[in-house]
Scaffold this motif. Structure first.
Motif, PDB file in Angstrom:
ATOM      1  N   MET A  52      62.342  88.056  76.979  1.00 21.97           N
ATOM      2  CA  MET A  52      61.311  88.831  76.336  1.00 21.97           C
ATOM      3  C   MET A  52      60.656  87.951  75.256  1.00 21.97           C
ATOM      4  SD  MET A  52      61.123  92.518  74.346  1.00 21.97           S
ATOM      5  CE  MET A  52      62.465  93.311  75.030  1.00 21.97           C
ATOM      6  N   THR A  53      59.315  88.007  75.166  1.00 21.18           N
ATOM      7  CA  THR A  53      58.573  87.232  74.175  1.00 21.18           C
ATOM      8  C   THR A  53      58.641  87.907  72.817  1.00 21.18           C
ATOM      9  OG1 THR A  53      57.041  86.484  75.882  1.00 21.18           O
ATOM     10  CG2 THR A  53      56.311  86.279  73.607  1.00 21.18           C
ATOM     11  N   GLU A  54      58.931  87.108  71.794  1.00 21.95           N
ATOM     12  CA  GLU A  54      58.980  87.637  70.436  1.00 21.95           C
ATOM     13  C   GLU A  54      57.562  87.929  69.947  1.00 21.95           C
ATOM     14  OE1 GLU A  54      60.183  86.139  65.984  1.00 21.95           O
ATOM     15  OE2 GLU A  54      61.082  85.154  67.714  1.00 21.95           O
ATOM     16  N   GLN A  55      57.397  89.042  69.250  1.00 19.93           N
ATOM     17  CA  GLN A  55      56.105  89.410  68.682  1.00 19.93           C
ATOM     18  C   GLN A  55      55.916  88.666  67.362  1.00 19.93           C
ATOM     19  OE1 GLN A  55      54.534  93.511  69.045  1.00 19.93           O
ATOM     20  NE2 GLN A  55      56.693  93.988  69.364  1.00 19.93           N
ATOM     21  N   THR A  56      55.236  87.553  67.406  1.00 19.08           N
ATOM     22  CA  THR A  56      54.991  86.790  66.189  1.00 19.08           C
ATOM     23  C   THR A  56      53.832  87.406  65.421  1.00 19.08           C
ATOM     24  OG1 THR A  56      53.413  85.315  67.268  1.00 19.08           O
ATOM     25  CG2 THR A  56      55.751  84.668  67.346  1.00 19.08           C
ATOM     26  N   ASP A  57      53.708  87.030  64.159  1.00 18.14           N
ATOM     27  CA  ASP A  57      52.579  87.503  63.352  1.00 18.14           C
ATOM     28  C   ASP A  57      51.258  87.068  63.982  1.00 18.14           C
ATOM     29  OD1 ASP A  57      54.265  88.721  61.545  1.00 18.14           O
ATOM     30  OD2 ASP A  57      54.210  87.068  60.109  1.00 18.14           O
ATOM     31  N   GLU A  58      51.244  85.866  64.564  1.00 17.68           N
ATOM     32  CA  GLU A  58      50.030  85.365  65.211  1.00 17.68           C
ATOM     33  C   GLU A  58      49.643  86.226  66.416  1.00 17.68           C
ATOM     34  OE1 GLU A  58      48.662  81.416  67.640  1.00 17.68           O
ATOM     35  OE2 GLU A  58      50.004  81.130  65.932  1.00 17.68           O
ATOM     36  N   LEU A  59      50.628  86.604  67.230  1.00 13.61           N
ATOM     37  CA  LEU A  59      50.351  87.472  68.383  1.00 13.61           C
ATOM     38  C   LEU A  59      49.851  88.837  67.929  1.00 13.61           C
ATOM     39  CD1 LEU A  59      53.312  86.755  70.836  1.00 13.61           C
ATOM     40  CD2 LEU A  59      50.898  86.199  71.178  1.00 13.61           C
ATOM     41  N   LYS A  60      50.486  89.387  66.894  1.00 16.81           N
ATOM     42  CA  LYS A  60      50.067  90.698  66.382  1.00 16.81           C
ATOM     43  C   LYS A  60      48.649  90.632  65.832  1.00 16.81           C
ATOM     44  CE  LYS A  60      54.660  92.409  65.235  1.00 16.81           C
ATOM     45  NZ  LYS A  60      55.559  92.792  64.149  1.00 16.81           N
ATOM     46  N   GLN A  61      48.314  89.563  65.101  1.00 13.82           N
ATOM     47  CA  GLN A  61      46.967  89.438  64.538  1.00 13.82           C
ATOM     48  C   GLN A  61      45.934  89.264  65.644  1.00 13.82           C
ATOM     49  OE1 GLN A  61      45.906  89.930  61.304  1.00 13.82           O
ATOM     50  NE2 GLN A  61      43.993  89.991  62.445  1.00 13.82           N
ATOM     51  N   SER A  62      46.258  88.478  66.647  1.00 13.65           N
ATOM     52  CA  SER A  62      45.351  88.285  67.782  1.00 13.65           C
ATOM     53  C   SER A  62      45.117  89.614  68.502  1.00 13.65           C
ATOM     54  CB  SER A  62      45.943  87.253  68.738  1.00 13.65           C
ATOM     55  OG  SER A  62      45.121  87.077  69.846  1.00 13.65           O
ATOM     56  N   ALA A  63      46.186  90.396  68.674  1.00 13.47           N
ATOM     57  CA  ALA A  63      46.065  91.713  69.308  1.00 13.47           C
ATOM     58  C   ALA A  63      45.191  92.634  68.471  1.00 13.47           C
ATOM     59  CB  ALA A  63      47.448  92.328  69.512  1.00 13.47           C
ATOM     60  N   MET A  64      45.410  92.630  67.171  1.00 12.72           N
ATOM     61  CA  MET A  64      44.603  93.485  66.282  1.00 12.72           C
ATOM     62  C   MET A  64      43.131  93.095  66.321  1.00 12.72           C
ATOM     63  SD  MET A  64      46.276  95.981  65.169  1.00 12.72           S
ATOM     64  CE  MET A  64      44.899  96.543  64.187  1.00 12.72           C
TER      65      MET A  64
END
Length: 122
Positions: A1-13
Motif C-alpha cells: 500500500m502506498t503511504e499518503q505523503t503530504d505531497e500526495l495529499k496536497q496534489s490531491a487537494m
C-alpha cells in the motif's frame, strides 16, 4: 500500500479544489478541461465516454452551481488515485458526496466514480 505523503495529499487537494471551484461556478468547460481525452465517468446508470461526458457535467454543474465546499470529510491519495468525501452547501441544504478519481500520467481525470450520499436539512 502506498503511504499518503503530504505531497500526495496536497496534489490531491489541488485537483479537488479546481474541480469543486469549476462546479460551483457552473463552468462546464473548466470542469471538462480536468478530464483526459479518453476519460470515463462510471455511474449506476452506465459509463459515459467522449461526448457523453458533457451532459453529465452540465447536469452536475447545474445542481452544484452557487454552492460552497464546506469540508473535505475524508481523503485518500495515491500517485494516481484520489478518493474523497465532501460536504457541499447548496440551496437545498448540505450535500454529502463521495468521489473517486483515477488520474492519467498527465494528472487529468481518466476515470471518475461519483456518488451522492444525500442532502441533509431539507
Amino acid at each position: 500500500m502506498t503511504e499518503q505523503t503530504d505531497e500526495l495529499k496536497q496534489s490531491a487537494m489541488d485537483v479537488i479544489d479546481r474541480y469543486v471551484d469549476a462546479l460551483v461556478r457552473g463552468d462546464v468547460d473548466d470542469v471538462l478541461a480536468l478530464y483526459a481525452d479518453d476519460a470515463e465517468i462510471i455511474r449506476y446508470e452506465g459509463v459515459a465516454r467522449g461526448a457523453a461526458i458533457r451532459p453529465f457535467v452540465e447536469e452536475l454543474t447545474a445542481s452544484r452551481r452557487d454552492g460552497r465546499l464546506m469540508s473535505i470529510d475524508r481523503l485518500a491519495a495515491g500517485p494516481d488515485t484520489i478518493a474523497w468525501d465532501a460536504t457541499i452547501e447548496t440551496e437545498h441544504g448540505p450535500l454529502q458526496t463521495s468521489d473517486v478519481f483515477v488520474l492519467s500520467e498527465s494528472g487529468t481525470i481518466r476515470r471518475h466514480v461519483p456518488t451522492l450520499r444525500g442532502y441533509w436539512g431539507m
